[in-house]
Design an enzyme around this catalytic site. Structure first.
Site, PDB file in Angstrom:
ATOM      1  N   ASP A   1       0.855  -1.180   0.121  1.00  0.00           N
ATOM      2  CA  ASP A   1      -0.084   0.024   0.008  1.00  0.00           C
ATOM      3  C   ASP A   1       0.722   1.279  -0.040  1.00  0.00           C
ATOM      4  OD1 ASP A   1      -2.901   0.834   0.431  1.00  0.00           O
ATOM      5  OD2 ASP A   1      -1.792   2.129   1.693  1.00  0.00           O
TER       6      ASP A   1
ATOM      7  N   ASP B   1      -2.972   9.972 -10.153  1.00  0.00           N
ATOM      8  CA  ASP B   1      -3.228   8.656 -11.374  1.00  0.00           C
ATOM      9  C   ASP B   1      -1.845   8.438 -12.030  1.00  0.00           C
ATOM     10  OD1 ASP B   1      -5.969   8.312 -10.665  1.00  0.00           O
ATOM     11  OD2 ASP B   1      -6.616   9.631 -12.424  1.00  0.00           O
TER      12      ASP B   1
ATOM     13  N   GLU C   1      -5.056   2.415  -3.823  1.00  0.00           N
ATOM     14  CA  GLU C   1      -3.488   2.619  -4.013  1.00  0.00           C
ATOM     15  C   GLU C   1      -2.733   1.387  -3.364  1.00  0.00           C
ATOM     16  OE1 GLU C   1      -4.685   4.493   0.069  1.00  0.00           O
ATOM     17  OE2 GLU C   1      -5.346   4.083  -2.016  1.00  0.00           O
TER      18      GLU C   1
END
Length: 356
Positions: free
Chosen positions: A211, A228, A255
């Site tokens: 993560d 993005d 994410e």
């Protein structure tokens, strides 16, 4: 996945052929027996119908595995075609038999095998045409084979075009459009397949949950468009680091990424996970909201050697638990699930016996 999609398509066509063969050749053999004066009186199509019925029964529970019988089916079909060509007359036009074979073999065999089958068919047709009681003239044989080869090549081109479309669609259904990694929908399918493969081969399977740290604050600070772009860079970095056969990178959500790898022990799994974390750190992307002042990631992994009773849910749950511990310990680090105290991971292992 795209290869398996094409194989499933071939298996579906093969099963359809078997159903058609059984439905057509049984009545055909009866009609030949009653009305057509062939030497076998319908015995050859009847034998073929019995063989097709046996194959249909034999492959009733199979999917792609049933394709191993495709060669036997084609061999029997070619024998039926050659016999039909041999006994053809004004009532049994040999052109009909010629048209059956290319349409039959092209959709159910691999691309590299199609040329072999079309050449074998052409040579066999030439030999049978010359052995007929009323052999064809040289010109008739040439026209006959030219028509056969033309039909075969056109059929192969159409089948290949169809397979390419299947591959494109399959790729779209398993790929995350932003990061070009595999998507979450494909994750459990791959995990189930990898569990079975590693179980048979006696290999360990490692699941990694990774993560990006403080990514919500990163989006709030730099904007979602730049966020993005960062996700794309992170995904590219992970895919570059996970290039061994059996390595898979999935976007799990937002994410968070999930990485599968096999054949590594615990120490090697830790080193591999650390390599993934450092590859993101090496991107050197500024993140003013992070204590490290740059983009970092946390990761947790679980390396499993005993896969007999394991489930996909347990793998994901325990790797995610290790990721939670990494974040709780300050982020920008790797945690091995086996290093978590037993008392603290009781709740996470509770689902190992639950359905995947």
């Amino acid at each position: 996945m795209t290869r398996y999609s094409v194989e499933r398509f071939r298996a579906a066509v093969f099963h359809m052929y078997l159903r058609v063969a059984v439905a057509v050749t049984f009545p055909l053999s009866v009609l030949y027996f009653l009305f057509v004066a062939t030497p076998d009186k319908g015995g050859v199509p009847f034998a073929f119908a019995l063989f097709a019925a046996w194959l249909k029964w034999r492959t009733r529970h199979d999917s792609e595995e049933s394709l191993r019988y495709a060669g036997w089916f084609l061999l029997m079909l070619m024998c039926l075609m050659l016999y039909g060509t041999y006994v053809s007359n004004e009532k049994l036009h040999q052109e009909v038999w010629m048209m059956i074979f290319p349409i039959a073999f092209a959709p159910i065999v691999a691309e590299r095998e199609r040329i072999i089958w079309i050449v074998v068919g052409a040579l066999s047709l030439s030999a049978v045409s010359m052995l007929r009681l009323e052999p064809l003239t040289l010109m008739s044989t040439f026209v006959f084979l030219s028509a056969y080869l033309t039909l075969g090549l056109i059929t192969m081109m159409l089948v290949r075009h169809n397979e390419q479309n299947i591959e494109r669609l399959a790729h779209l259904t398993i790929t995350d459009p932003l990061t070009r990694t595999f998507n979450r929908g494909y994750l459990k399918e791959v995990m189930a397949s990898e569990i079975n493969r590693c179980r048979r081969g006696g290999q360990a399977l490692t699941v990694i949950m990774l993560d990006i740290d403080h990514f919500k604050m990163f989006n709030d600070t730099y904007g979602h468009l730049f966020g993005d772009s960062v996700l794309e860079q992170v995904a590219e970095s992970l895919m570059k680091s996970a290039q061994r056969a059996g390595d898979y990178v999935f976007r799990y959500g937002g994410e968070e990424f999930c990485i599968l790898t096999s054949g590594l022990d615990r120490d090697e799994s830790w080193q591999f996970t650390e390599k993934l974390r450092l590859s993101i750190y090496a991107l050197n992307i500024e993140n003013r909201q992070s204590p490290h002042r740059r983009l970092t990631a946390s990761a947790g992994f679980w390396c499993v050697t005993e896969l007999d009773e394991i489930t996909t849910s347990a793998l994901l749950l325990n790797a995610d638990n290790a990721l939670y511990r990494a974040k709780e310990a300050g982020r920008d680090r790797v945690v091995d699930f086996e290093d978590i105290p037993t008392a603290e991971k009781t709740g996470s292992t509770r689902l190992q016996g639950s359905p995947a």
